[in-house]
Write an enzyme that holds these catalytic residues in place. Structure first.
Site, mmCIF file in Angstrom:
data_model
loop_
_atom_site.group_PDB
_atom_site.id
_atom_site.type_symbol
_atom_site.label_atom_id
_atom_site.label_comp_id
_atom_site.label_asym_id
_atom_site.label_seq_id
_atom_site.Cartn_x
_atom_site.Cartn_y
_atom_site.Cartn_z
ATOM 1 N N GLY A 414 -16.204 20.821 17.493
ATOM 2 C CA GLY A 414 -15.968 19.580 18.204
ATOM 3 C C GLY A 414 -15.003 19.779 19.363
ATOM 4 O O GLY A 414 -14.980 20.837 20.009
ATOM 5 N N SER A 415 -14.162 18.784 19.602
ATOM 6 C CA SER A 415 -13.364 18.755 20.831
ATOM 7 C C SER A 415 -12.228 19.772 20.903
ATOM 8 O O SER A 415 -11.635 19.944 21.964
ATOM 9 C CB SER A 415 -12.791 17.350 21.035
ATOM 10 O OG SER A 415 -13.841 16.429 21.263
ATOM 11 N N VAL A 416 -11.887 20.466 19.785
ATOM 12 C CA VAL A 416 -10.878 21.526 19.904
ATOM 13 C C VAL A 416 -11.424 22.684 20.728
ATOM 14 O O VAL A 416 -10.688 23.584 21.128
ATOM 15 C CB VAL A 416 -10.401 22.035 18.518
ATOM 16 C CG1 VAL A 416 -9.595 20.977 17.800
ATOM 17 C CG2 VAL A 416 -11.558 22.528 17.665
#
Length: 677
Positions: A414-416
């Site tokens: 995801g956004s990491v």
């Protein structure tokens, strides 16, 4: 008439001589086919096959008169199997035959629990006329120094297995004591069934299991019959000792003080099995050895394992040592000191103990791994002390998969992942951090060729759609566009330079990270989704932590390591993957993700610490319209103002949908960051 008489005489002589010649030929062939050395070889072949009864059939009647078949079998079995003799070979040196007797000088070699043994020996054989050779047996056939009334003894000196220690010398795995719970059958008393039921209840095992142990053919009333091993000091010991017939002995055991908190890290040892014994043939393992089965116990087996000292000797009829046959000195194992901090390990596990997830703590200035957590865990002590079938079944059938190692695997980030896209874009000049991409609305697609597929974001925000705001507010659309701007070839090449698809150089084996199942971005949709950590991106948590070290090391990715080094010097795994300017630009934005009250990571803000961070919520679903899928919550937090003791923590929790997404994870990482002073 005279001529006829001569014919009869010739025929008579022929009738005598021809059978004699035939008999002599038969006897010659028989003798040739029944050599005494062949008899010895046959006997030794039976010994290698442990066919003791057939061996007895090969000894002569005089020998049989001195030892019964039962005693012969018992003596040979106890001696040869007691010293763990195998691969027994002989080499005949000399054969002397006199009439019906033969004497053979030969060399014997064998492998034993004390190592390779060889010695000279002599054996006598005899036969009745026209019969096969039989062995004139006595105890000297086993060992030339062994008398008939003497015994072969094995004295073992137990080796100590090396400890697994944390950075502060606190044991994570060590040799210690356990409580060996057993029953003296003859002392169970009149209420035997009731006592057995009570024992079963306290120990969490079945009555049938206890009875199966007590009903073994060898069991006698005064024998100690071991039932279960439990931890030393376990409060159940006191309850058990109130039951008639129970005895508790101290027993050496491998102990794991952190229990579930470090289970996947340390792994566990168990008794070696036949397959492992064969695989490690020649490595001085014996049937009584333990061996690392999983985790660091397996990885560092050669360093940790000790080799027991063994002496095989002859004891005379008075119980005194007569002759030492062979001995091997004890060799203790070596300790393994880790970079792990047991306090950090415990802290991060406790934060995840009610979840399914993983945590990695690392010093971003050195690459030292300070914690490796997979939750839920299991108690490795159970595997050492004896796992019941019910317990094993429950571990395997548990829907939370406590045996599954989550820090070893790879999952959607995801956004990491967005800071990776950002730093690649800035470094390749495909992203201008200050340019406003003029994004509006909550969904976007490149053009109509995408059909019904749209990239979506959680919320719109005021201000420019630039890199800083895209990271602070975690804008999926911005990073989808950024990936398309970077392009398939540059993105692929740069991700490969970050170690995607490669074996991660780490002592503990990890799954490789990937950006595509076949190493290629096949469509623009896949490329766009990859920009914000979806698509086919799968990242290992340790690899992710290593990548984030580039923000502390001028664009160099450090090698993660877990074996302690006194110098604490960092080692670069991937040098200059991006420029110092590019990494610093993104780093300052990541600091704002935490510092800015509007940042998705602001929950991790700690006064006095400069923290760079990034949240991430990875959607696990079958399609864009799938509403039944789950979510993984991520947060990466890293202090940047406490060199050389900065702390980088990666935490992932499964099933965070409707629990706050990534915001469920942020406080867990904050707890760890608060330990930095």
């Amino acid at each position: 008439m005279k001529k006829k008489k001569m014919v009869y005489i010739a025929m008579g002589i022929g009738a005598i001589i021809i059978p004699l010649i035939i008999s002599m030929v038969i006897l010659f062939r028989y003798n040739k086919a029944n050599k005494p050395e062949d008899k010895l070889s046959e006997y030794m072949n039976l010994l290698n096959s442990k066919e003791y009864e057939a061996m007895y059939d090969m000894i002569d009647n005089e020998s049989k008169g001195k030892i019964s078949k039962e005693d012969f079998i018992l003596k040979n079995k106890n001696i040869y199997e007691g010293i763990q003799a195998n691969d027994i070979k002989i080499e005949v040196k000399n054969v002397l035959k006199q009439g019906n007797e033969a004497s053979i000088d030969y060399e014997t070699s064998m492998n034993t629990s004390a190592g390779d043994l060889s010695f000279s020996n002599n054996i006598s054989l005899d036969r009745e006329s026209g019969k096969k050779y039989n062995i004139k047996w006595n105890s000297k056939v086993i060992f030339p120094e062994l008398g008939d009334n003497e015994k072969v003894k094995v004295n073992e000196t137990k080796a100590r297995r090396g400890d697994i220690l944390d950075r502060n010398q606190i044991p994570l795995a060590t040799d210690g004591n356990s409580a060996d719970v057993g029953i003296i059958p003859g002392k169970l008393g009149d209420n035997k069934e009731k006592s057995i039921q009570k024992i079963a209840t306290i120990l969490g095992i079945s009555v049938e299991y206890i009875n199966s142990k007590l009903n073994m053919s060898y069991v006698k009333n005064d024998m100690f019959i071991p039932i279960k091993v439990i931890a030393d000091g376990d409060e159940r010991v006191y309850k058990l000792l109130e039951i008639p017939g129970i005895m508790v002995n101290n027993k050496d055991a491998r102990i794991y003080p952190l229990n579930v908190q470090a289970a996947h890290l340390t792994g566990y040892v168990q008794n070696i099995n036949a397959e492992e014994l064969e695989k490690n043939k020649g490595a001085e393992y014996t049937k009584s050895s333990v061996i690392g089965k999983t985790g660091l116990e397996k990885i560092y087996e050669n360093k940790l394992r000790g080799i027991d000292g063994v002496e095989i000797y002859i004891q005379d009829k008075d119980g005194k040592k007569k002759t030492s046959i062979i001995s091997k000195a004890v060799k203790n194992g070596s300790n393994v000191k880790l970079t792990i901090d047991s306090n950090m390990q415990s802290l991060l596990y406790k934060e995840l103990e009610n979840d399914k997830g993983a945590s990695v703590a690392m010093n971003p200035d050195t690459g030292e791994v300070l914690a490796l957590v997979s939750a839920p865990g299991y108690d490795p002590n159970d595997f050492v002390m004896g796992l019941s079938d019910d317990k094993w079944k429950s571990l395997n059938e548990d829907i939370n998969k406590p045996l599954y190692n989550r820090f070893q695997s790879n999952v959607a980030p995801g956004s990491v992942f967005k800071p990776i896209t950002a730093v690649i874009g800035v470094d390749s000049a495909k992203i201008d951090p200050n340019i406003n991409k003029n994004i509006s609305g909550l969904s976007w697609q490149k053009d109509s060729s995408w059909g019904n597929y749209f990239v979506t974001r959680v919320s719109a925000y005021g201000g420019d759609s630039n890199l800083l705001n895209a990271l602070v507010y975690s804008d999926n659309i911005y990073f989808a566009k950024a990936a398309l701007d970077i392009g398939k070839d540059i993105f692929k090449d740069k991700l490969n330079s970050f170690g995607f698809g490669e074996k991660i150089p780490f002592e503990y084996g990890l799954y490789n990270s990937q950006f595509a199942t076949d190493g290629q971005f096949k469509t623009d949709v896949q490329l766009a989704d990859s920009g914000y950590g979806q698509g086919e991106i799968l990242l290992n948590p340790v690899h992710l932590a290593s990548i984030y070290t580039l923000f502390q090391n001028e664009g160099n990715i450090l090698t993660p390591y877990i074996e302690y080094k006194e110098s604490e010097k960092s080692k670069v795994w991937k040098a200059n993957v991006v420029s110092k300017e590019a990494e610093n630009t993104v780093l300052q934005d990541l600091i704002q993700v935490v510092k800015n009250p509007s940042g998705t990571g602001h929950q991790a803000y700690i006064d006095g610490l400069t923290i760079a961070g990034k949240t991430g919520t990875a959607e696990i679903k079958l399609s864009q319209t799938d509403t039944e899928g789950t979510e993984l919550g991520w947060f990466v937090g890293m202090t940047t103002n406490k060199a050389p003791n900065n702390l980088l923590v990666v935490t992932m929790a499964e099933d965070v949908k409707n629990r706050g997404g990534s915001h469920y994870v942020v406080p867990k990482v904050k707890k760890a960051l608060e330990t930095i002073k």
